[in-house]
Design an enzyme around this catalytic site. Structure first.
Site, PDB file in Angstrom:
ATOM      1  N   ASP A   1     -26.507  11.803 -89.022  1.00 48.58           N
ATOM      2  CA  ASP A   1     -26.969  11.824 -90.414  1.00 48.58           C
ATOM      3  C   ASP A   1     -28.496  11.910 -90.353  1.00 48.58           C
ATOM      4  O   ASP A   1     -29.116  11.315 -89.477  1.00 48.58           O
ATOM      5  CB  ASP A   1     -26.557  10.520 -91.122  1.00 48.58           C
ATOM      6  CG  ASP A   1     -26.539  10.653 -92.635  1.00 48.58           C
ATOM      7  OD1 ASP A   1     -25.458  10.498 -93.229  1.00 48.58           O
ATOM      8  OD2 ASP A   1     -27.611  10.928 -93.229  1.00 48.58           O
TER       9      ASP A   1
ATOM     10  N   TYR B   1     -24.647  24.580-105.752  1.00 48.89           N
ATOM     11  CA  TYR B   1     -23.870  23.613-104.962  1.00 48.89           C
ATOM     12  C   TYR B   1     -22.418  24.096-104.819  1.00 48.89           C
ATOM     13  O   TYR B   1     -21.878  24.164-103.710  1.00 48.89           O
ATOM     14  CB  TYR B   1     -23.909  22.227-105.619  1.00 48.89           C
ATOM     15  CG  TYR B   1     -22.929  21.239-105.006  1.00 48.89           C
ATOM     16  CD1 TYR B   1     -23.178  20.658-103.768  1.00 48.89           C
ATOM     17  CD2 TYR B   1     -21.741  20.891-105.673  1.00 48.89           C
ATOM     18  CE1 TYR B   1     -22.270  19.762-103.198  1.00 48.89           C
ATOM     19  CE2 TYR B   1     -20.842  20.003-105.109  1.00 48.89           C
ATOM     20  CZ  TYR B   1     -21.110  19.441-103.877  1.00 48.89           C
ATOM     21  OH  TYR B   1     -20.206  18.553-103.316  1.00 48.89           O
TER      22      TYR B   1
HETATM   23  N1  LIG Z   1     -18.466  11.751-103.720  1.00 47.53           N
HETATM   24  C1  LIG Z   1     -17.751  12.661-104.338  1.00 47.53           C
HETATM   25  O1  LIG Z   1     -17.232  12.431-105.448  1.00 47.53           O
HETATM   26  C2  LIG Z   1     -17.491  13.998-103.687  1.00 47.53           C
HETATM   27  C3  LIG Z   1     -16.717  14.935-104.399  1.00 47.53           C
HETATM   28  C4  LIG Z   1     -16.470  16.160-103.840  1.00 47.53           C
HETATM   29  C5  LIG Z   1     -16.953  16.470-102.577  1.00 47.53           C
HETATM   30  N2  LIG Z   1     -17.718  15.572-101.905  1.00 47.53           N
HETATM   31  C6  LIG Z   1     -18.214  15.968-100.562  1.00 47.53           C
HETATM   32  O2  LIG Z   1     -18.007  14.901 -99.655  1.00 47.53           O
HETATM   33  C7  LIG Z   1     -19.035  14.881 -98.682  1.00 47.53           C
HETATM   34  C8  LIG Z   1     -19.632  13.493 -98.598  1.00 47.53           C
HETATM   35  O3  LIG Z   1     -20.176  13.150 -99.872  1.00 47.53           O
HETATM   36  P1  LIG Z   1     -20.687  11.689-100.242  1.00 47.53           P
HETATM   37  O4  LIG Z   1     -20.271  11.419-101.633  1.00 47.53           O
HETATM   38  O5  LIG Z   1     -20.349  10.748 -99.155  1.00 47.53           O
HETATM   39  O6  LIG Z   1     -22.257  11.972-100.284  1.00 47.53           O
HETATM   40  P2  LIG Z   1     -23.462  11.191 -99.584  1.00 47.53           P
HETATM   41  O7  LIG Z   1     -24.727  11.800-100.097  1.00 47.53           O
HETATM   42  O8  LIG Z   1     -23.281   9.733 -99.699  1.00 47.53           O
HETATM   43  O9  LIG Z   1     -23.258  11.609 -98.052  1.00 47.53           O
HETATM   44  C9  LIG Z   1     -23.784  12.797 -97.496  1.00 47.53           C
HETATM   45  C10 LIG Z   1     -24.565  12.398 -96.268  1.00 47.53           C
HETATM   46  O10 LIG Z   1     -25.083  13.587 -95.647  1.00 47.53           O
HETATM   47  C11 LIG Z   1     -26.387  13.293 -95.183  1.00 47.53           C
HETATM   48  N3  LIG Z   1     -27.112  14.565 -95.072  1.00 47.53           N
HETATM   49  C12 LIG Z   1     -27.568  15.349 -96.092  1.00 47.53           C
HETATM   50  N4  LIG Z   1     -28.188  16.423 -95.591  1.00 47.53           N
HETATM   51  C13 LIG Z   1     -28.101  16.324 -94.241  1.00 47.53           C
HETATM   52  C14 LIG Z   1     -28.566  17.150 -93.173  1.00 47.53           C
HETATM   53  N5  LIG Z   1     -29.256  18.283 -93.428  1.00 47.53           N
HETATM   54  N6  LIG Z   1     -28.327  16.767 -91.905  1.00 47.53           N
HETATM   55  C15 LIG Z   1     -27.663  15.600 -91.642  1.00 47.53           C
HETATM   56  N7  LIG Z   1     -27.208  14.778 -92.620  1.00 47.53           N
HETATM   57  C16 LIG Z   1     -27.423  15.152 -93.901  1.00 47.53           C
HETATM   58  C17 LIG Z   1     -26.983  12.348 -96.223  1.00 47.53           C
HETATM   59  O11 LIG Z   1     -28.059  11.573 -95.714  1.00 47.53           O
HETATM   60  C18 LIG Z   1     -25.770  11.507 -96.589  1.00 47.53           C
HETATM   61  O12 LIG Z   1     -25.711  10.338 -95.806  1.00 47.53           O
HETATM   62  C19 LIG Z   1     -20.026  15.972 -99.071  1.00 47.53           C
HETATM   63  O13 LIG Z   1     -19.773  17.108 -98.283  1.00 47.53           O
HETATM   64  C20 LIG Z   1     -19.706  16.249-100.528  1.00 47.53           C
HETATM   65  O14 LIG Z   1     -20.003  17.600-100.870  1.00 47.53           O
HETATM   66  C21 LIG Z   1     -17.998  14.341-102.428  1.00 47.53           C
END
Ligand SMILES: NC(=O)c1ccc[n+]([C@@H]2O[C@H](COP(=O)([O-])OP(=O)(O)OC[C@H]3O[C@@H](n4cnc5c(N)ncnc54)[C@H](O)[C@@H]3O)[C@@H](O)[C@H]2O)c1
Length: 315
Positions: A36, A149
């Protein structure tokens, strides 16, 4: 695939969903490497995992190919969650969104190809559907993303699936609907549940945009983690699955349950004008994931809210 003793990579491990997944994989006996860049995530989320000898964490960016090659040795499964997750920020910064979500995913797929990774499980999003009139939404609905996105998640999905066809890596894309649970970060882009809980905690009214009759399909975090585990165990490769409950709840009803369950009965629910472009109804058809992934959500909205309210009030 049995997880015990397997080497797995979790990208976005310090984030909301990634950290819960890491905890669970460790509990299943896997050897977990988490990466991360900590742009959104936090090591606080990994407090539990970091105590485990089977867990290694590397701070780094999925855009950095050299970094990725230094952390991989033998990997059986990649769970790819790291992403640029803000819909609104993707509108002002589409290039960065594309670099992280599309090129970053491609970097990981290349890693999978080079190191003979068996399975690649990609966290996609219901954002790929946009404002479709077809309800419930099944996986064959023509995607029509409404933001960079959504486009980036859809494009990355296409790459993920083509790697199954071209390079015989078992790849699966999971389209999450609205995920909620402990550790979800409050930001201007947070899900409505986290925003309501934060306002409740600060003795503020709950604000609904529009009449509150808009509906969503909310899925609790442990169910999303279960779906990822199912994708390692069933013949899910080359497939896209909705990860949702298949139930819908209106935002008005959601606010009322939250007020009732929290015991803060003097909290008012107020209405502001609707937000432009807000999706009116969204809920998933879950037949395909039920049949082919053997997945169905176990936690009802009432139970999930009870758990998250409890956590929120303690933290
Ligand atoms: N939370 C939701 O409701 C939801 C819904 C649909 C899809 N998603 C997908 O689930 C996944 C996780 O989402 P989440 O809610 O845990 O979000 P989050 O932001 O909590 O987690 C994403 C993580 O990725 C890390 N990150 C971002 N850019 C990065 C990079 N360039 N290199 C390394 N790390 C990086 C961030 O620091 C973060 O810890 C994502 O792919 C998101 O698109 C989430």
């Amino acid at each position: 695939m049995e997880l015990k003793g397997r080497n797995v990579l979790v990208t976005g491990a310090a984030g909301f969903i990634g950290s819960h997944l890491a905890d669970r994989l460790l509990a299943e006996g896997a050897r977990v490497t988490g990466i991360d860049n900590l742009s959104e995530g936090s090591l606080e989320n990994l407090k539990k995992s970091l105590q485990e000898t089977n867990f290694k964490f590397h701070k780094g960016d999925i855009r950095d190919r050299e970094f990725l090659h230094t952390i991989v040795d033998k990997i059986d499964i990649i769970f790819h969650l790291a992403a640029f997750t803000s819909v609104r920020r993707s509108i002002s910064n589409p290039l960065e969104c594309n670099e992280i979500n599309v090129t970053g995913t491609l970097n990981l797929l290349e890693l999978a190809r080079k190191y003979d990774v068996n399975k690649f499980i990609y966290s996609s999003s219901a954002a790929v559907y946009g404002n479709t009139p077809q309800l419930p939404i099944d996986e064959d609905v023509q995607p029509k993303p409404l933001s960079p996105y959504g486009i980036s998640k859809l494009t990355a999905e296409q790459y993920v699936l083509i790697y199954n066809e071209l390079y015989d890596i078992e790849t699966t894309a999971l389209r999450y609907f609205n995920v909620y649970g402990p550790r979800q970060k409050l930001s201007e882009y947070s899900g409505v549940i986290t925003i309501f809980l934060e306002r409740l905690k600060n003795h503020q009214d709950l604000v609904i945009y529009g009449d509150g009759n808009q509906t969503r399909d909310f899925i609790y975090i442990t169910d999303v983690v279960n779906a990822n585990l199912k994708a390692t165990k069933t013949k899910s490769q080359g497939n896209i699955f909705n990860i949702a409950t298949g139930d819908r709840i209106s935002i008005r009803e959601l606010a009322e349950i939250i007020v009732k369950q929290s015991g803060k009965s003097n909290t008012k629910i107020i209405h502001d004008p609707p937000k432009l472009g807000d999706i009116i109804h969204s809920y998933a058809n879950i037949e395909k994931s039920r049949q082919k992934l053997d997945f169905s959500a176990q936690i009802s909205i009432n139970e999930g809210l009870r758990k998250v309210i409890q956590w929120y009030m303690k933290n």
